[in-house]
Every structure is written in structure tokens, then in C-alpha cells.
Design an enzyme around this catalytic site. Structure first.
Site, PDB file in Angstrom:
ATOM      1  CE1 TYR A   1      -4.029   1.455   0.667  1.00 50.20           C
ATOM      2  CE2 TYR A   1      -2.588   3.217   1.373  1.00 50.20           C
ATOM      3  CZ  TYR A   1      -3.662   2.712   0.878  1.00 50.20           C
ATOM      4  OH  TYR A   1      -4.576   4.342   1.003  1.00 50.20           O
TER       5      TYR A   1
ATOM      6  CD  GLN B   1     -11.701   2.729  -0.748  1.00 55.01           C
ATOM      7  OE1 GLN B   1     -11.719   2.367   0.255  1.00 55.01           O
ATOM      8  NE2 GLN B   1     -11.660   3.815  -1.235  1.00 55.01           N
TER       9      GLN B   1
ATOM     10  CG  ASN C   1      -6.528   6.695   5.755  1.00 54.96           C
ATOM     11  OD1 ASN C   1      -7.224   5.585   6.030  1.00 54.96           O
ATOM     12  ND2 ASN C   1      -7.755   7.209   5.037  1.00 54.96           N
TER      13      ASN C   1
ATOM     14  CB  SER D   1       5.518  10.650  10.872  1.00 53.74           C
ATOM     15  OG  SER D   1       6.711  10.738  10.969  1.00 53.74           O
TER      16      SER D   1
ATOM     17  CD  GLN E   1       9.566  12.553  10.476  1.00 50.61           C
ATOM     18  OE1 GLN E   1       8.926  11.532  10.237  1.00 50.61           O
ATOM     19  NE2 GLN E   1      10.515  13.189   9.803  1.00 50.61           N
TER      20      GLN E   1
ATOM     21  CG  HIS F   1       5.044  12.608   7.523  1.00 47.74           C
ATOM     22  ND1 HIS F   1       5.261  12.513   6.448  1.00 47.74           N
ATOM     23  CD2 HIS F   1       6.300  12.488   7.915  1.00 47.74           C
ATOM     24  CE1 HIS F   1       6.272  11.830   6.077  1.00 47.74           C
ATOM     25  NE2 HIS F   1       7.190  11.764   6.887  1.00 47.74           N
TER      26      HIS F   1
ATOM     27  CD  GLU G   1       7.928   6.488  12.215  1.00 51.20           C
ATOM     28  OE1 GLU G   1       7.398   5.848  10.666  1.00 51.20           O
ATOM     29  OE2 GLU G   1       6.987   8.478  13.019  1.00 51.20           O
ATOM     30  CG  HIS G   2      11.614   8.465  12.529  1.00 52.72           C
ATOM     31  ND1 HIS G   2      10.207   9.446  12.684  1.00 52.72           N
ATOM     32  CD2 HIS G   2      11.826   8.243  11.368  1.00 52.72           C
ATOM     33  CE1 HIS G   2       9.920   8.905  11.234  1.00 52.72           C
ATOM     34  NE2 HIS G   2      11.280   7.791  11.111  1.00 52.72           N
TER      35      HIS G   2
ATOM     36  CG  ASP H   1      11.582   9.857   6.280  1.00 47.82           C
ATOM     37  OD1 ASP H   1      11.910   8.899   6.795  1.00 47.82           O
ATOM     38  OD2 ASP H   1      10.960  11.586   6.465  1.00 47.82           O
TER      39      ASP H   1
ATOM     40  CD  GLU I   1       2.065 -32.048  26.870  1.00 48.76           C
ATOM     41  OE1 GLU I   1       1.762 -31.463  25.912  1.00 48.76           O
ATOM     42  OE2 GLU I   1       3.280 -30.949  27.408  1.00 48.76           O
TER      43      GLU I   1
ATOM     44  CG  HIS J   1       0.029 -36.050  21.316  1.00 47.57           C
ATOM     45  ND1 HIS J   1      -1.646 -36.335  21.327  1.00 47.57           N
ATOM     46  CD2 HIS J   1       0.540 -35.597  20.575  1.00 47.57           C
ATOM     47  CE1 HIS J   1      -1.111 -34.853  19.999  1.00 47.57           C
ATOM     48  NE2 HIS J   1      -0.260 -34.508  20.196  1.00 47.57           N
TER      49      HIS J   1
END
Length: 426
Positions: free
Chosen positions: A121, A183, A206, A229, A251, A254, A319-320, A353, A407, A412
Site C-alpha cells: 500500500y 477498500q 490513514n 509519524s 515529521q 506529515h 519511531e525516529h 526517509d 499431558e 500422541h
């Protein structure tokens, strides 16, 4: 920017549970419609949400060629060099299987293979990201994924951006669809007349994309649930306020939900960075977005010692994480939780990036405590292989049966013992 004294328990965590009931209901409805109606639902939702009626969901060869012909040659060269850097970095992540053979002739092994297909994506909307194409596709290619599908929401002209198509062209990706949002995730998970389902979905988006990925997880694999971000900067009084402000804004622009945090031991630097952020905001093209992020999620924390700043950075697990201080590399050695670490004043976050080669699809929302950047490993699967010789079976049959009965699993035990009569009656 808000300034606060550094205390324990600081956090940047924001759960998807904060998504509204209406958003979740909309995502579930979209997924159900795609399952039932296929392409018709994709076309309808694209017209509704993206404001364009797409006649043909798949991007044709001519459309790709036209986009590349319009693309600035120097930018095409830059993207190509960035792709080379990213590929070089990810080539080191190739994994080999192994085999361990015992004296009795039995062996155990691990086979490493690529997943068959991946759907990637690429966000659109307020900005289209050719870099996301490179960062998602290249690890999959290095892993050996045979079928790679790219989806991205179209612009008002019904086309994908020239940059996204140019990046796809550089990498040789030809299965591309003009569809985004929940979708697109549903189509990749369940398939439609035009889009065959895939085995794993990766890439940021998003809140609707994130919710959709969470909903289809289990039907397909996903990389992560990516949030807005984040950047955290550790700095002492040797750092430059204008550089820190610029990096924080890189950042903040974003997303209005983006987080920008400065951890510093210097009151003077804190004041200077706050002033610089306000100054630089005035000329930033995405001023409204960045200003909202700074107002709501921008904080400068002032701590007494570098030790405390390091503890706070590990609490935040951003994240960064940039480090602009004396002994920056030694400080970096003590960071346990961060998606990516940028060391020194010349290692600005956008270098990661676009160009350094490390992947920019990173864990957000403090999930760097337990997760990692997108990588070749995300597109590989590991299969266990077990071979027991007759000698190995004889040596261990009774042990295995005893453990099974411990067990309460008599079936088994009988399964491993079922070979005995054949041996005795040869």
C-alpha cells in the site's frame, strides 16, 4: 512548543482504540461490500472517497511509460540511486536455512523461503510517496517474492502520481491498481474480479487503512499497524536550535497527529528551539498541518542529566530518534527502544526517509519496544523439517510416549509407539 520538566511516565502511545465507532463501522462495511461486490465496490468507493470515477482499476503499460516520460530526468536518477542504496542495505538481510544432523542419523532443519505474494500500500491523498514504493517493494524483491502488487489511491485526474509510477518502473513492478483506503486493503485480502488476493499486506496509510489491516489480519499477514509519524531528539548545549527545529518540523508536516519531542538538558536550547519552530513554521508550505501537530503533540522536555534523557527516550520508544550531543555514538549504544537512530548533526531524519538505505517503514506508537523496521525478514517464512532415523526412534520412543502421557494425550503416545509391532514382526 510546550516546555515541561522531565518526569517519569512520559508517553506518546495512542491506541487505534481511539478511532471512533463510526470509523470502525465504516471500515467493516467497506470490507463486507468488497467481499460481496468486488470491483463494483472498489469503483463506487473510489468515486465516493477520492472524488474520481476510475474506468480501469489496473494501471496500463502506456500510463506508466507516459508518467516516466514526464518525470524529471534528474529526479529519476536520484530515485534510482536511492533504490540502489536501499537494495544494498537489504541484501545483508538475506537468510539461509540450516541443518543439524545427530550421530544417530536423524536431523532437524530450517528451510527459509519467500512468501508467494505481497500487496504493498502506497499512501496518496495529501501527498504521494515514491519513497514508500522503494521501501516496501525492495525488501520483498530481495526476499524473492514472486508476485508483488502495488495499490495507491488515484488523484482527481484518475491517475497515480508520476513519482509513484516512476519508482515502480525503476523496480520493474507492473501489477499496479488505482485504489486506496480500506477498500484496497479488502481487495488485497479477499480478492475481486481484477485483483487476486495476496498473502501479506504492507505499507502505511490513514486511520481507515490501519483499521482495515487490523480487520483482515488472520486472513492475510500484515506488517504492522502504523500510526502517525514520530520524532524525538536528544540534544545538549552543543546542538544547533535551527537544525533541531527543522528536523522536528520534518515529521510534524506529515500529519496533524504527528509527534515531535525534544529531550534536552539545556534551558537555553529549549527556548531557542521553541522560537525557531515558530519562526520556521511561517514559511513552511504545509504550515497548517505542522502547526496543528506541534500545538497538540509537540513537547520539549528538560531533564537534569543525560542519563535521564536516555531513560526517557527508551520509555518513549519513538519511531525516529535523533541524537545531537557530545558522545552521540556512546549515547546511541544505550538506546534499546527506537525504530531508527540517527547519530550526529548531519544525520537528519529525512536522510533515512530517502537515501541512506535503511527502511523507513518503522514501528510507531512506542511499539519499537517489541517490533522492528520493515525488512526482508517480513517477506520470508521459516519451515521446520524433521527426519528421524529408525535408530533415533528406538532411542527416544519411550521418552516421547511418557511426555505425551504426562499431558494426558494418549493418542500422541500411541502414535509414536505404533511403529513397535512392525519392528517386532519383521
Amino acid at each position: 512548543m510546550k516546555k515541561e520538566q522531565l518526569k517519569s511516565g512520559i508517553s506518546i502511545r495512542r491506541s487505534l482504540a481511539e478511532a471512533s465507532a463510526e470509523q470502525l463501522a465504516a471500515v467493516k462495511s467497506i470490507i463486507a461490500a468488497v467481499q460481496q461486490e468486488g470491483d463494483a465496490a472498489l469503483t463506487r468507493f473510489t468515486e465516493k472517497w477520492d472524488g474520481v470515477k476510475v474506468e480501469n482499476l489496473r494501471v496500463g503499460e502506456e500510463e506508466i511509460a507516459e508518467a516516466v516520460s514526464r518525470f524529471e530526468p534528474q529526479l529519476l536518477e536520484d530515485l534510482t540511486e536511492a533504490a540502489d542504496n536501499i537494495r544494498t542495505y537489504h541484501e545483508y538481510q538475506r537468510q539461509q536455512g540450516y541443518t543439524h544432523t545427530n550421530d544417530d542419523g536423524s536431523y532437524v532443519a530450517q528451510r527459509v523461503t519467500a512468501i508467494p505474494s505481497a500487496g504493498l500500500y502506497v499512501p496518496g491523498g495529501t501527498a504521494a510517496y515514491p519513497s514508500s514504493v522503494l521501501m516496501n517493494v525492495i525488501p520483498a524483491q530481495v526476499a524473492g517474492v514472486k508476485r508483488i502488487v502495488l495499490v495507491s489511491p488515484p488523484g482527481k485526474d484518475g491517475k497515480l502520481s508520476d513519482g509513484v509510477l516512476a519508482a515502480a518502473h525503476i523496480l520493474g513492478i507492473e501489477e499496479i491498481y488505482k485504489v486506496g483506503g480500506a477498500q484496497a486493503v479488502a481487495a488485497l485480502a479477499y480478492g475481486t474480479e481484477s485483483i487476486r488476493p495476496v498473502d501479506k499486506i504492507t505499507g502505511p496509510g490513514n486511520v481507515f487503512v490501519a483499521l482495515a489491516k487490523r480487520e483482515v489480519f488472520g486472513e492475510v499477514a500484515i506488517d504492522m499497524i502504523a500510526g502517525p509519524s514520530e520524532i524525538t531528539v536528544i540534544a545538549d548545549d552543543t546542538a544547533f536550535a535551527d537544525e533541531i527545529a527543522a528536523d522536528l518540523l520534518s515529521q510534524a508536516e506529515h500529519d496533524p497527529m504527528a509527534t515531535a519531542v525534544l529531550l534536552t538538558t539545556s534551558e537555553d536550547l529549549a527556548d531557542a528551539v521553541s522560537a525557531e519552530v515558530e519562526k520556521q513554521l511561517q514559511s513552511l508550505p504545509r504550515q497548517a498541518i505542522a502547526a496543528k501537530a506541534i500545538a497538540d503533540h509537540g513537547v520539549i522536555y528538560i531533564g537534569e542529566t543525560m542519563e535521564r534523557l536516555i531513560e526517557a527516550a527508551n520509555e518513549l520508544a519513538p519511531e525516529h530518534l535523533e541524537i545531537m550531543a557530545d558522545d552521540a555514538e556512546k549515547i546511541a549504544d544505550r538506546i534499546e527502544n527506537a525504530g531508527a537512530i540517527f547519530i550526529g548533526r548531519f544525520s537528519s531524519e529525512p536522510i533515512g526517509d530517502y537515501f541512506a538505505g535503511a527502511n523507513h517503514v518503522l514501528p510507531t506508537n512506542s511499539t519499537a519496544r517489541f517490533s522492528s523496521a520493515l525488512s526482508v525478514y517480513d517477506f520470508m517464512k521459516r519451515t521446520s523439517i524433521i527426519y528421524y532415523s529408525e535408530q533415533a526412534w528406538q532411542n527416544n520412543e519411550a521418552k516421547i510416549a511418557r511426555l505425551a502421557r504426562l499431558e494426558g494425550l494418549e493418542g500422541h503416545a500411541r502414535a509414536v509407539e505404533s511403529r513397535s509391532w512392525k519392528k517386532e514382526n519383521r
